[in-house]
Design a protein around this motif. Structure first.
Motif, PDB file in Angstrom:
ATOM      1  N   THR A  77      29.256  14.981  23.404  1.00  0.00           N
ATOM      2  CA  THR A  77      30.153  15.152  23.267  1.00  0.00           C
ATOM      3  C   THR A  77      30.250  13.802  23.075  1.00  0.00           C
ATOM      4  O   THR A  77      31.244  13.469  21.405  1.00  0.00           O
ATOM      5  CB  THR A  77      31.216  16.252  23.718  1.00  0.00           C
ATOM      6  N   HIS A  80      27.388  11.641  21.152  1.00  0.00           N
ATOM      7  CA  HIS A  80      27.180  11.965  20.094  1.00  0.00           C
ATOM      8  C   HIS A  80      25.863  12.596  19.920  1.00  0.00           C
ATOM      9  O   HIS A  80      24.942  12.469  19.442  1.00  0.00           O
ATOM     10  CB  HIS A  80      27.196  10.666  18.699  1.00  0.00           C
ATOM     11  N   ARG A  95      22.053  17.286  14.728  1.00  0.00           N
ATOM     12  CA  ARG A  95      22.574  18.809  14.197  1.00  0.00           C
ATOM     13  C   ARG A  95      20.957  18.990  13.405  1.00  0.00           C
ATOM     14  O   ARG A  95      20.333  18.369  13.370  1.00  0.00           O
ATOM     15  CB  ARG A  95      23.168  19.057  13.224  1.00  0.00           C
ATOM     16  N   PRO A 100      25.751  14.394  13.830  1.00  0.00           N
ATOM     17  CA  PRO A 100      25.650  14.138  15.095  1.00  0.00           C
ATOM     18  C   PRO A 100      26.903  15.765  15.206  1.00  0.00           C
ATOM     19  O   PRO A 100      27.290  16.038  14.760  1.00  0.00           O
ATOM     20  CB  PRO A 100      26.913  12.795  14.830  1.00  0.00           C
ATOM     21  N   ILE A 101      26.284  16.187  16.282  1.00  0.00           N
ATOM     22  CA  ILE A 101      26.651  16.805  17.086  1.00  0.00           C
ATOM     23  C   ILE A 101      28.301  17.219  17.503  1.00  0.00           C
ATOM     24  O   ILE A 101      28.443  15.918  17.882  1.00  0.00           O
ATOM     25  CB  ILE A 101      25.630  17.654  18.456  1.00  0.00           C
ATOM     26  N   ARG A 102      28.760  17.392  17.935  1.00  0.00           N
ATOM     27  CA  ARG A 102      29.948  18.698  18.121  1.00  0.00           C
ATOM     28  C   ARG A 102      29.967  19.461  19.207  1.00  0.00           C
ATOM     29  O   ARG A 102      29.320  19.041  19.758  1.00  0.00           O
ATOM     30  CB  ARG A 102      30.659  18.823  16.729  1.00  0.00           C
ATOM     31  N   PHE A 103      31.665  18.842  20.295  1.00  0.00           N
ATOM     32  CA  PHE A 103      31.465  19.920  21.233  1.00  0.00           C
ATOM     33  C   PHE A 103      31.305  21.122  21.181  1.00  0.00           C
ATOM     34  O   PHE A 103      30.187  21.285  22.037  1.00  0.00           O
ATOM     35  CB  PHE A 103      33.053  19.815  21.639  1.00  0.00           C
ATOM     36  N   ARG A 104      30.953  21.625  20.201  1.00  0.00           N
ATOM     37  CA  ARG A 104      30.499  23.324  20.159  1.00  0.00           C
ATOM     38  C   ARG A 104      29.057  23.193  20.310  1.00  0.00           C
ATOM     39  O   ARG A 104      28.453  24.008  20.796  1.00  0.00           O
ATOM     40  CB  ARG A 104      30.764  24.124  19.101  1.00  0.00           C
ATOM     41  N   HIS A 105      28.936  21.933  19.736  1.00  0.00           N
ATOM     42  CA  HIS A 105      27.095  22.264  20.107  1.00  0.00           C
ATOM     43  C   HIS A 105      26.650  21.614  21.371  1.00  0.00           C
ATOM     44  O   HIS A 105      25.615  22.436  22.370  1.00  0.00           O
ATOM     45  CB  HIS A 105      26.619  21.557  18.990  1.00  0.00           C
ATOM     46  N   THR A 145      19.875  22.649  16.826  1.00  0.00           N
ATOM     47  CA  THR A 145      20.202  21.397  16.946  1.00  0.00           C
ATOM     48  C   THR A 145      18.985  21.099  17.091  1.00  0.00           C
ATOM     49  O   THR A 145      18.207  21.515  16.622  1.00  0.00           O
ATOM     50  CB  THR A 145      21.067  20.884  18.441  1.00  0.00           C
ATOM     51  N   PRO A 180      29.986   7.801   9.897  1.00  0.00           N
ATOM     52  CA  PRO A 180      28.982   8.376  10.738  1.00  0.00           C
ATOM     53  C   PRO A 180      27.619   8.302  11.091  1.00  0.00           C
ATOM     54  O   PRO A 180      26.749   7.951   9.490  1.00  0.00           O
ATOM     55  CB  PRO A 180      28.981   9.613  10.715  1.00  0.00           C
TER      56      PRO A 180
END
Length: 319
Positions: A77, A80, A95, A100-105, A145, A180
């Motif tokens: 997280t 990234h 993703r 970039p991925i987030r915490f839920r991913h 992802t 980003p």
């Protein structure tokens, strides 16, 4: 290759990581996690020697979950999508749309990874990666992802055209910290494939990307700069800054079209607008043509014919 479809139905290419590189990254991560868990366990054994057995078991289970599950989720997280093993192998988790991925991913990937990687010793993850067209394991499918390659061999990298020389250094004061990684990826993919796009679609996509970059930097794009040239100049400025941070100010001059490049509008820059998408109507990049300035008119030298010889200076020979 994997295709990232944009809002204009244009497919951009990503490079999914192959199973050997992913397995090596996971192995490196497990080695690091194992060392950390060993140290944490020794500290707990020493510090909880006076506690009863139930408390020691509860703390051991909590340390196991935090180190083997919580730590990888936190690292992915905060970085990234780049754990220590992925950074060593040049991989990143993104993703499905390339962002970039987030915490839920990271949470979904980590929770499913406990079953398909730790509890089955990676057998389920390997089978899922081999079956998937993009090499995704079950955690990637559920989280939406994809693991891609960040570092590509030099001979296989796509060429990002430099901006016109008159734009070099113009965005040196621009704040790029808010852009980003997913947007940088989309801009680079567009610049490498803009010659393959339909002119109208390419122009619309360049305007949208330029607006996104300008919104993230907090500074509007100059109205006299075409969106494609603006994107190329901003990407070049980012490369110059990265080279300066990595190797010092001297290395920034080696970036094509960097600060040391001449700012005159030469023949190569004059041909640059013709190779990129044009606006749907009107001439191609009028602002670029105006920046080039008028072309000086060079008068032809007088012809020297046999029957009409003109003196080269002010002296006239006697007849």
């Amino acid at each position: 290759m994997s295709e990232l479809v944009t809002g204009e139905a244009v497919a951009l290419e990503l490079r999914p990581a192959k199973l050997p590189s992913r397995a090596l990254a996971v192995l490196l991560d497990l080695v690091v996690i194992g060392l950390v868990y060993t140290v944490v366990t020794l500290v707990l054994v020493i510090s909880t020697a006076s506690m009863d057995e139930a408390a020691q078991v509860a703390l051991s289970i909590a340390a196991f979950i935090l180190v083997l599950v919580g730590a990888p989720i936190a690292v992915e997280t905060l970085s990234h999508g780049r754990s220590l093993g992925k950074m060593a192998c040049g991989l990143r988790v993104v993703r499905d749309d390339g962002g970039p991925i987030r915490f839920r991913h990271a949470l979904v990937r980590g929770a499913v990874g406990v079953v398909e990687v730790l509890m089955t010793f990676g057998v389920v993850a390997c089978i899922a990666s081999l079956v998937s067209a993009r090499g995704r394991r079950l955690g990637d499918v559920v989280a939406g992802t994809l693991v891609v390659r960040e570092r590509v061999p030099v001979g296989r990298t796509a060429f990002v055209p430099p901006p016109p020389p008159w734009l070099s250094g113009r965005f040196a004061e621009l704040d790029l910290s808010g852009v980003p990684d997913g947007l940088w990826l989309a801009v680079r993919q567009y610049l490498t494939r803009m010659r393959q796009l339909d002119p109208q679609v390419g122009w619309a996509m360049a305007e949208r990307l330029a607006a996104d970059v300008a919104a993230r930097t907090g500074t509007p794009a100059p109205p006299d700069v075409p969106p494609t040239a603006y994107l190329a100049a901003v990407v070049q400025e980012r490369q110059v800054r990265e080279a300066r941070r990595a190797f010092g100010s001297v290395a920034a001059t080696s970036v094509p079209g960097g600060p040391a490049a001449p700012r005159s509008f030469g023949a190569t820059a004059a041909q640059w607008p013709a190779a990129v998408p044009h606006p749907p109507a009107g001439g191609p990049y009028p602002a670029v043509a105006e920046a080039a300035g008028p072309v000086p008119v060079v008068e032809a030298a007088p012809q020297d014919h046999a029957g009409d010889r003109r003196p080269s200076g002010g002296f006239a020979p006697p007849a």
